[in-house]
Motif scaffolding. Structure first.
Motif, PDB file in Angstrom:
ATOM      1  N   THR A 149       0.762  -1.140  -0.097  1.00 34.65           N
ATOM      2  CA  THR A 149      -0.026  -0.099  -0.039  1.00 34.65           C
ATOM      3  C   THR A 149       0.883   1.383   0.014  1.00 34.65           C
ATOM      4  N   THR A 150       0.119   2.530  -0.061  1.00 35.82           N
ATOM      5  CA  THR A 150       1.091   3.560  -0.301  1.00 35.82           C
ATOM      6  C   THR A 150       1.798   3.800   1.410  1.00 35.82           C
ATOM      7  N   GLU A 151       1.373   3.108   2.133  1.00 35.95           N
ATOM      8  CA  GLU A 151       1.899   3.182   3.528  1.00 35.95           C
ATOM      9  C   GLU A 151       3.313   2.825   3.389  1.00 35.95           C
ATOM     10  N   ASP A 152       3.750   2.022   2.570  1.00 35.23           N
ATOM     11  CA  ASP A 152       5.063   1.258   2.032  1.00 35.23           C
ATOM     12  C   ASP A 152       6.167   2.404   1.646  1.00 35.23           C
ATOM     13  N   VAL A 153       5.624   3.601   1.308  1.00 35.56           N
ATOM     14  CA  VAL A 153       6.445   4.530   0.731  1.00 35.56           C
ATOM     15  C   VAL A 153       6.254   5.727   1.599  1.00 35.56           C
ATOM     16  N   LEU A 154       5.144   6.064   2.392  1.00 32.48           N
ATOM     17  CA  LEU A 154       4.809   7.095   3.355  1.00 32.48           C
ATOM     18  C   LEU A 154       5.780   6.863   4.490  1.00 32.48           C
ATOM     19  N   LYS A 155       7.101   6.834   4.353  1.00 28.51           N
ATOM     20  CA  LYS A 155       7.929   6.524   5.592  1.00 28.51           C
ATOM     21  C   LYS A 155       9.008   7.668   5.649  1.00 28.51           C
ATOM     22  N   PRO A 156       9.640   7.978   6.752  1.00 27.50           N
ATOM     23  CA  PRO A 156      10.672   8.843   6.828  1.00 27.50           C
ATOM     24  C   PRO A 156      11.853   8.576   6.044  1.00 27.50           C
ATOM     25  N   GLY A 157      12.633   9.731   5.681  1.00 28.14           N
ATOM     26  CA  GLY A 157      13.587   9.497   4.590  1.00 28.14           C
ATOM     27  C   GLY A 157      14.848   8.828   5.732  1.00 28.14           C
ATOM     28  N   ASN A 158      14.629   8.774   6.681  1.00 29.82           N
ATOM     29  CA  ASN A 158      15.897   7.859   7.526  1.00 29.82           C
ATOM     30  C   ASN A 158      15.454   6.226   7.497  1.00 29.82           C
ATOM     31  N   GLU A 159      14.582   5.917   6.842  1.00 26.32           N
ATOM     32  CA  GLU A 159      14.569   4.591   6.392  1.00 26.32           C
ATOM     33  C   GLU A 159      14.693   4.251   4.995  1.00 26.32           C
ATOM     34  N   MET A 160      15.303   5.180   4.186  1.00 28.41           N
ATOM     35  CA  MET A 160      15.762   4.799   2.848  1.00 28.41           C
ATOM     36  C   MET A 160      16.902   3.999   2.933  1.00 28.41           C
ATOM     37  N   VAL A 161      17.041   3.019   1.811  1.00 27.07           N
ATOM     38  CA  VAL A 161      18.435   2.119   2.110  1.00 27.07           C
ATOM     39  C   VAL A 161      19.432   2.682   1.123  1.00 27.07           C
ATOM     40  N   ALA A 162      18.884   3.550   0.101  1.00 32.08           N
ATOM     41  CA  ALA A 162      19.894   4.108  -1.007  1.00 32.08           C
ATOM     42  C   ALA A 162      19.050   5.202  -1.560  1.00 32.08           C
ATOM     43  N   ALA A 163      20.005   5.894  -2.174  1.00 29.56           N
ATOM     44  CA  ALA A 163      19.440   7.186  -3.139  1.00 29.56           C
ATOM     45  C   ALA A 163      20.350   7.507  -4.163  1.00 29.56           C
ATOM     46  N   GLY A 164      19.820   8.303  -5.006  1.00 27.25           N
ATOM     47  CA  GLY A 164      20.936   8.858  -5.941  1.00 27.25           C
ATOM     48  C   GLY A 164      20.289   9.627  -6.965  1.00 27.25           C
ATOM     49  N   TYR A 165      21.234  10.216  -8.061  1.00 31.23           N
ATOM     50  CA  TYR A 165      20.762  11.143  -9.005  1.00 31.23           C
ATOM     51  C   TYR A 165      21.563  10.660 -10.252  1.00 31.23           C
ATOM     52  N   LYS A 301      13.175  20.869  11.342  1.00 32.41           N
ATOM     53  CA  LYS A 301      13.728  19.558  11.901  1.00 32.41           C
ATOM     54  C   LYS A 301      14.814  19.142  10.816  1.00 32.41           C
ATOM     55  N   ARG A 302      15.409  17.899  11.007  1.00 34.11           N
ATOM     56  CA  ARG A 302      16.333  17.173  10.203  1.00 34.11           C
ATOM     57  C   ARG A 302      15.339  16.708   8.875  1.00 34.11           C
ATOM     58  N   ALA A 303      15.829  16.959   7.913  1.00 33.09           N
ATOM     59  CA  ALA A 303      14.787  16.514   6.720  1.00 33.09           C
ATOM     60  C   ALA A 303      14.467  15.324   6.625  1.00 33.09           C
ATOM     61  N   LEU A 304      15.399  14.408   7.046  1.00 36.59           N
ATOM     62  CA  LEU A 304      15.297  12.773   6.720  1.00 36.59           C
ATOM     63  C   LEU A 304      14.223  12.309   7.888  1.00 36.59           C
ATOM     64  N   ASP A 305      14.087  13.252   8.955  1.00 40.04           N
ATOM     65  CA  ASP A 305      13.205  12.729  10.157  1.00 40.04           C
ATOM     66  C   ASP A 305      11.730  12.993   9.776  1.00 40.04           C
ATOM     67  N   LEU A 306      11.518  13.776   8.464  1.00 39.80           N
ATOM     68  CA  LEU A 306      10.011  14.061   8.153  1.00 39.80           C
ATOM     69  C   LEU A 306       9.336  12.836   7.785  1.00 39.80           C
ATOM     70  N   VAL A 307       7.975  12.658   7.995  1.00 40.36           N
ATOM     71  CA  VAL A 307       7.135  11.466   7.882  1.00 40.36           C
ATOM     72  C   VAL A 307       6.057  11.977   7.138  1.00 40.36           C
ATOM     73  N   PRO A 308       6.379  11.824   5.515  1.00 39.53           N
ATOM     74  CA  PRO A 308       5.106  12.377   4.620  1.00 39.53           C
ATOM     75  C   PRO A 308       3.761  11.625   5.036  1.00 39.53           C
ATOM     76  N   GLU A 309       2.723  12.351   4.677  1.00 46.82           N
ATOM     77  CA  GLU A 309       1.480  11.950   4.563  1.00 46.82           C
ATOM     78  C   GLU A 309       0.841  11.672   3.261  1.00 46.82           C
ATOM     79  N   LYS A 310       1.456  12.553   2.232  1.00 55.23           N
ATOM     80  CA  LYS A 310       0.907  12.393   0.882  1.00 55.23           C
ATOM     81  C   LYS A 310       2.239  11.929   0.052  1.00 55.23           C
ATOM     82  N   ILE A 311       1.903  11.246  -0.939  1.00 54.55           N
ATOM     83  CA  ILE A 311       3.156  11.047  -1.931  1.00 54.55           C
ATOM     84  C   ILE A 311       3.626  12.190  -2.492  1.00 54.55           C
TER      85      ILE A 311
END
Ligand code: AHG
Ligand code: MN
Ligand code: MN
Ligand code: MN
Length: 335
Positions: A149-165, A301-311
């Protein structure tokens, strides 16, 4: 030396990630397979961007996206390529793209353990004039086997395992972190491979560049106004900072990562949450900045601690050299 000219020990991005993966004996190569499909998407967009002018890929697609922005042909094309590449990898379950109003839930037979949030083409306003643009992505793991569900991506950035551009500029550079530092790979078009050119990137602790759209100055809040004033008219006799603003987040962040300094997209009276999207712009770039020794702050706050509510939620963002961000944090703390 001749040896350098014909380096035979090519550290491709695939080999690099396989080395990383070998540290996790239990891993079955899923991440490596996922990354190889993201890399395929980046190579495709790189080639499309390079011939956009010739292949009539500039101009509008005649649609608008959920953001209310007119979609460019390259926005739509790159979105299609990434969605198809990620689904076909068989390693993803939920996808969130800037260009799709709803999340994509992968069909059960093709599901995998990762959720990918991405901005397929960042800096669209710069496509038609040939200024650098990019792709941004962040990766979460799916930590259950029920229906995604979308709950699986509405997580704080501190739970990301990888990122890039990936930045499509004078050269095509992919910058990646899997949580053990930040590494830069440059596409060698003759090989079609991303080669490790910038191992273990660390952002300078302080920089002399600030990067913000000064055109929004009349709408800024107090702390941002004070900070930018300080950059331009320093009171302590130090040099004024230079302003560099490309208007593609990928290009502005890439320069900040390599040269140091601070990138700001503040809140303003018109957009109280700023403009940049939390999941696929703020989180991945904040992840990379922290991994490179910098930091990322939202004004609260620290950006990675944000918890998004909408995608497609947005947030103000101040990121870059550790000491530079400390200064703006102090100004918000006085508020
Ligand atoms: P996108 O093209 O993916 O919608 O992102 C554009 C963003 C980001 O790339 C950049 O930092 C910002 O828009 C620039 O906004 P302004 O033109 O308002 O400065
Ligand atoms: Mn857009
Ligand atoms: Mn963007
Ligand atoms: Mn975009």
């Amino acid at each position: 030396h001749a040896a350098d000219a014909h380096r035979t020990d090519l550290m491709t991005i695939t080999r690099f990630v396989l080395n990383e993966q070998s540290k996790y004996p239990e891993s079955r190569g899923d991440f490596t397979i996922l990354l190889s499909h993201i890399v395929l998407g980046c190579k495709f967009v790189c080639s499309a961007v390079n011939k956009a002018g010739l292949a009539k890929l500039i101009g509008l697609a005649g649609e608008t996206n959920i953001q209310g922005e007119e979609q460019k042909k390259l926005d739509v094309l790159s979105n299609d390529v990434f969605v198809k590449a990620l689904v076909s990898s068989g390693r993803t379950s939920v996808l969130v793209s800037e260009e799709d109003e709803e999340a994509t839930f992968v069909e059960p037979s093709k599901r995998g353990k990762y959720c990918v949030v991405f901005d397929p083409l960042d800096g669209s306003s710069n496509i038609d004039c040939g200024v650098s643009i990019g792709t941004i992505f962040g990766i979460y793991t799916l930590d259950h086997t029920d229906e995604p569900t979308t709950e699986d991506v509405l997580k704080p950035g501190n739970e990301m395992v990888a990122a890039g551009y990936c930045m499509y500029g004078s050269s095509c550079m992919l910058v990646l972190s899997t949580g053990t530092g930040v590494h830069g790979f440059t596409l060698d078009p003759s090989l079609g491979e991303f080669i490790l050119t910038h191992p273990d990137i660390k952002i300078p602790n302080k920089g002399n560049i600030y990067s913000v759209n000064e055109g929004n100055a009349q709408n800024w809040d107090g702390p941002t106004t004070k900070y930018v004033e300080k950059c331009k008219f320093p009171k302590d006799g130090s040099h004024a900072k230079s302003l560099r603003y490309v208007g593609s987040m990928v290009a502005d962040v890439h320069r900040t990562l390599l040269y140091g300094g601070i990138f700001l997209y503040p809140a303003d009276k018109k957009s109280p949450n700023g403009k940049l999207r939390v999941l696929y712009e703020v989180f991945p770039m904040s992840f990379l900045m922290e991994q490179a020794g910098g930091q990322a702050f939202t004004g609260k706050k620290r950006a990675l601690d944000l918890v998004p509510e909408k995608i497609h939620e947005r947030s103000p963002i101040f990121l870059g050299s550790y000491d530079d961000v400390e200064e703006i944090k102090a100004l918000y703390a006085e508020e």
